[in-house]
Design a protein around this motif. Structure first.
Motif, PDB file in Angstrom:
ATOM      1  N   UNK A 165      39.394  33.340  45.545  1.00 37.06           N
ATOM      2  CA  UNK A 165      40.432  33.188  46.555  1.00 37.06           C
ATOM      3  C   UNK A 165      40.618  31.742  46.975  1.00 37.06           C
ATOM      4  N   UNK A 166      39.498  31.031  47.167  1.00 37.24           N
ATOM      5  CA  UNK A 166      39.578  29.616  47.541  1.00 37.24           C
ATOM      6  C   UNK A 166      40.321  28.814  46.478  1.00 37.24           C
ATOM      7  N   UNK A 167      39.968  29.029  45.217  1.00 38.30           N
ATOM      8  CA  UNK A 167      40.619  28.297  44.137  1.00 38.30           C
ATOM      9  C   UNK A 167      42.091  28.656  44.028  1.00 38.30           C
ATOM     10  N   UNK A 168      42.408  29.936  44.139  1.00 35.02           N
ATOM     11  CA  UNK A 168      43.794  30.362  44.002  1.00 35.02           C
ATOM     12  C   UNK A 168      44.655  29.785  45.121  1.00 35.02           C
ATOM     13  N   UNK A 169      44.154  29.833  46.342  1.00 40.86           N
ATOM     14  CA  UNK A 169      44.931  29.324  47.483  1.00 40.86           C
ATOM     15  C   UNK A 169      45.100  27.811  47.394  1.00 40.86           C
ATOM     16  N   UNK A 170      43.998  27.093  47.142  1.00 44.03           N
ATOM     17  CA  UNK A 170      44.093  25.635  47.079  1.00 44.03           C
ATOM     18  C   UNK A 170      44.920  25.174  45.883  1.00 44.03           C
ATOM     19  N   UNK A 171      44.799  25.885  44.754  1.00 46.72           N
ATOM     20  CA  UNK A 171      45.612  25.505  43.611  1.00 46.72           C
ATOM     21  C   UNK A 171      47.083  25.800  43.869  1.00 46.72           C
ATOM     22  N   UNK A 172      47.373  26.893  44.550  1.00 44.16           N
ATOM     23  CA  UNK A 172      48.755  27.199  44.893  1.00 44.16           C
ATOM     24  C   UNK A 172      49.369  26.096  45.742  1.00 44.16           C
ATOM     25  N   UNK A 173      48.615  25.596  46.715  1.00 41.97           N
ATOM     26  CA  UNK A 173      49.099  24.489  47.549  1.00 41.97           C
ATOM     27  C   UNK A 173      49.270  23.229  46.708  1.00 41.97           C
ATOM     28  N   UNK A 174      48.261  22.942  45.872  1.00 41.01           N
ATOM     29  CA  UNK A 174      48.300  21.767  45.001  1.00 41.01           C
ATOM     30  C   UNK A 174      49.518  21.822  44.082  1.00 41.01           C
ATOM     31  N   UNK A 175      49.729  22.963  43.449  1.00 36.76           N
ATOM     32  CA  UNK A 175      50.822  23.119  42.492  1.00 36.76           C
ATOM     33  C   UNK A 175      52.189  23.051  43.175  1.00 36.76           C
ATOM     34  N   UNK A 176      52.300  23.665  44.354  1.00 33.95           N
ATOM     35  CA  UNK A 176      53.579  23.716  45.045  1.00 33.95           C
ATOM     36  C   UNK A 176      54.041  22.343  45.525  1.00 33.95           C
ATOM     37  N   UNK A 177      53.096  21.464  45.830  1.00 34.52           N
ATOM     38  CA  UNK A 177      53.445  20.165  46.377  1.00 34.52           C
ATOM     39  C   UNK A 177      53.401  19.042  45.343  1.00 34.52           C
TER      40      UNK A 177
END
Length: 231
Positions: free
Chosen positions: A207-219
């Protein structure tokens, strides 16, 4: 056979990867500077292991950079497998926060800053490498496969973090002690108490990786340079 560029060719996208690497390099210097300052203030190397753990987080980034330059699919898949073995070393540094103690020789706030800095720097390296892998898989196969692989990587890395923290295994053991590693994994997953902890930690770090990667990828914009989508 026709191919289209995976990336736009604008100056911003060409500068994205060097700027990201420069930022991660600065973060590394910041972490090492804090570690040296703590050593000078306390004459104690209690947290010296953080430097080694941060180096291990650099390894998957290096492999991902290599992968981003590979156009031959078979060789790329071999490098991707090696990357997957080392990738958990990046989020693993987050677990070093358990070493925080109010009885250290340095002020507690300083040790919080030190451990958090190493954790964020290592996680940043992991996210950058994950995006490079994501882009390579997408370029070689499809956007759907790219996202599918990226999502599957998160729980695999979470389980790798669990094996590192509680099983005290490291990436080299995949090659050096594969039988012992697989035996321990079987024991961990068939023992109720260990299995519950393994599942909880795996899902938590996934979950930590998915959430942080989602933020990283979106920005961010694509990091890879020169990849083309196969048709």
């Amino acid at each position: 056979m026709n191919s289209e560029p995976l990336l736009p060719t604008g100056r911003d996208n060409r500068a994205r990867l060097p700027l990201t690497l420069a930022a991660l390099g600065f973060a590394t210097l910041w972490c090492l500077g804090l570690l040296c300052l703590r050593w000078r203030l306390t004459n104690n190397l209690h947290y010296a292991f953080l430097a080694w753990n941060l180096f291990l987080a650099v390894v998957p980034l290096g492999l991902a950079l290599w992968l981003s330059r590979i156009h031959q699919r078979p060789l790329g898949l071999v490098v991707l497998l090696g990357w997957l073995v080392f990738f958990p070393n990046a989020p693993y540094v987050v677990t070093d926060l358990i070493h925080l103690s109010p009885y250290g020789r340095a002020p507690l706030w300083f040790d919080v800053l030190l451990l958090a800095s190493f954790a964020m720097a290592a996680l940043g390296m992991g996210l950058a490498s994950l995006q490079l892998v994501h882009e390579w898989v997408e370029a070689q196969f499809s956007a759907l496969i790219g996202w599918t692989v990226t999502i599957l990587i998160c729980p695999l890395a979470g389980f790798g973090v669990y094996l590192g923290r509680f099983g005290r295994w490291n990436s080299w053991d995949v090659v050096q002690r594969p039988v012992a590693l697989l035996t321990d994994v079987a024991i961990q997953l068939t023992t109720p108490q260990s299995a519950a902890r393994a599942i909880a930690m795996t899902l938590g770090f996934a979950g930590l990786l998915f959430v942080t990667y989602g933020i990283w990828w979106a920005h961010g914009r694509p990091l890879g340079l020169g990849q083309t989508r196969k048709h």
